[in-house]
Design a protein around this motif. Structure first.
Motif, short mmCIF file in Angstrom:
data_model
loop_
_atom_site.label_atom_id
_atom_site.label_comp_id
_atom_site.label_asym_id
_atom_site.label_seq_id
_atom_site.Cartn_x
_atom_site.Cartn_y
_atom_site.Cartn_z
N ALA A 22 0.82 -1.07 0.03
CA ALA A 22 0.14 -0.12 -0.10
C ALA A 22 0.82 1.16 0.02
N ALA A 23 2.09 1.26 0.91
CA ALA A 23 2.74 2.36 0.89
C ALA A 23 3.56 2.70 -0.56
N ALA A 24 3.71 1.76 -1.14
CA ALA A 24 4.43 1.81 -2.46
C ALA A 24 3.56 2.60 -3.40
N GLY A 25 2.30 2.44 -3.32
CA GLY A 25 1.23 3.33 -4.18
C GLY A 25 1.34 3.13 -5.58
N ASP A 26 1.72 1.90 -6.04
CA ASP A 26 1.83 1.72 -7.53
C ASP A 26 1.10 0.57 -8.04
N THR A 27 0.26 -0.14 -7.08
CA THR A 27 -0.56 -1.13 -7.67
C THR A 27 -2.05 -1.32 -7.00
N TYR A 28 -2.02 -0.54 -5.93
CA TYR A 28 -3.48 -0.73 -5.05
C TYR A 28 -4.00 0.73 -4.94
N THR A 29 -5.29 0.78 -4.86
CA THR A 29 -6.13 1.99 -4.61
C THR A 29 -6.23 2.46 -3.02
N TYR A 30 -5.50 1.47 -2.36
CA TYR A 30 -5.48 1.85 -0.78
C TYR A 30 -4.72 2.82 -0.57
N PRO A 31 -5.15 3.77 0.58
CA PRO A 31 -4.35 5.00 0.92
C PRO A 31 -3.07 4.42 1.05
N ARG A 32 -2.00 5.27 0.70
CA ARG A 32 -0.49 4.77 1.14
C ARG A 32 -0.18 4.75 2.56
N PRO A 74 -29.11 -8.24 -7.17
CA PRO A 74 -29.36 -8.92 -8.58
C PRO A 74 -27.99 -8.93 -9.04
N ALA A 75 -27.01 -8.24 -8.57
CA ALA A 75 -25.77 -8.61 -9.28
C ALA A 75 -24.79 -9.23 -8.45
N ALA A 76 -25.17 -9.84 -7.13
CA ALA A 76 -24.18 -10.62 -6.25
C ALA A 76 -23.34 -11.69 -6.84
N HIS A 77 -24.26 -12.23 -7.86
CA HIS A 77 -23.40 -13.51 -8.52
C HIS A 77 -22.10 -13.03 -9.30
N ILE A 78 -21.64 -11.93 -9.38
CA ILE A 78 -20.49 -11.41 -10.01
C ILE A 78 -19.41 -11.19 -8.76
N ALA A 79 -18.45 -12.02 -8.85
CA ALA A 79 -17.36 -11.94 -7.78
C ALA A 79 -16.27 -10.99 -8.01
N ASN A 80 -15.61 -10.56 -6.99
CA ASN A 80 -14.27 -9.80 -7.12
C ASN A 80 -13.28 -10.21 -6.28
N ALA A 81 -12.20 -10.13 -6.39
CA ALA A 81 -10.92 -10.62 -5.80
C ALA A 81 -10.00 -9.63 -5.85
N SER A 82 -9.05 -9.84 -4.77
CA SER A 82 -7.93 -9.01 -4.66
C SER A 82 -6.79 -9.94 -4.23
N PHE A 83 -5.37 -9.60 -4.57
CA PHE A 83 -4.26 -10.42 -4.51
C PHE A 83 -3.14 -9.61 -3.92
N MET A 84 -2.36 -10.02 -2.83
CA MET A 84 -1.21 -9.58 -2.60
C MET A 84 -0.15 -10.83 -2.34
N VAL A 85 1.08 -10.66 -2.66
CA VAL A 85 2.12 -11.57 -2.45
C VAL A 85 3.27 -10.95 -1.97
N ALA A 86 3.89 -11.23 -0.91
CA ALA A 86 5.19 -10.85 -0.28
C ALA A 86 6.05 -10.37 -1.30
N PHE A 145 -5.74 6.35 -12.07
CA PHE A 145 -4.74 6.08 -10.91
C PHE A 145 -3.58 6.97 -10.86
N HIS A 146 -3.14 7.51 -10.01
CA HIS A 146 -2.06 8.38 -9.80
C HIS A 146 -0.90 7.57 -9.26
N HIS A 147 -0.21 7.18 -10.31
CA HIS A 147 1.15 6.40 -9.83
C HIS A 147 2.21 7.40 -9.38
N PRO A 148 2.87 7.09 -8.50
CA PRO A 148 3.97 7.75 -7.72
C PRO A 148 4.97 8.41 -8.75
N VAL A 149 5.30 7.45 -9.77
CA VAL A 149 6.46 7.74 -10.54
C VAL A 149 5.92 8.18 -11.78
#
Length: 162
Positions: A22-32, A74-86, A145-149
């Protein structure tokens, strides 16, 4: 590698790489500067949501994923997923294994499709992985998305039927 449901006891192993990503700010929309409690409640929510971890033989948490409905009603049959690898375990198959596992899990739970709402277009490894698992880019939000670089870059919406 083993993939299993995450427990509260896994959070201390997830939080350091969650915080770094999250702190890197280059792949996720979470606050840094996301705080630990907010991160934990977002990543390990209750209800019709599942969080899993990929672990090495010695129990080291390599990565994590969460699966949840992308929409309600009525749209709850659509899944969402998020992934993080160390970061220190990236490039060794944990992301692919988590992706394949979550797709199977979503099908087993009755979802009909999966949608990723915000894949940063400059995250080319993730885009390539999701394409290899059958996802297609159905739209790109220009400068979403506002990429830090790299400044303002697009956010892909990716989708696949299950």
């Amino acid at each position: 590698m083993h993939i299993r449901d995450a427990t509260a006891a896994d959070w201390p192993a997830i939080w350091p790489f969650f915080r770094a990503i999250a702190a890197a700010g280059d792949t996720y929309t979470y606050p840094r500067d996301i705080g630990e409690e907010r991160a934990r409640s977002s990543w390990m929510p209750a209800g019709r949501r599942r969080t899993v971890v990929a672990t090495a033989e010695d129990g080291t948490v390599l990565g994590t994923a969460k699966l949840e409905p992308n929409h309600q009603g009525p749209a709850a049959h659509i899944a969402n997923a998020s992934f993080m690898v160390a970061p220190e375990h990236a490039g060794h198959g944990a992301g692919r294994a988590l992706g394949e596992h979550v797709l199977r899990l979503a099908r087993a739970e009755g979802y009909r499709a999966m949608q990723f709402n915000a894949v940063v277009e400059t995250n080319t490894k993730a885009v390539a992985l999701w394409r290899s698992l059958g996802f297609e880019i159905v739209a790109t939000l220009p400068e979403g998305f506002h990429h830090p670089v790299k400044g303002y870059v697009g956010l892909h919406i990716m989708y696949r039927l299950l």
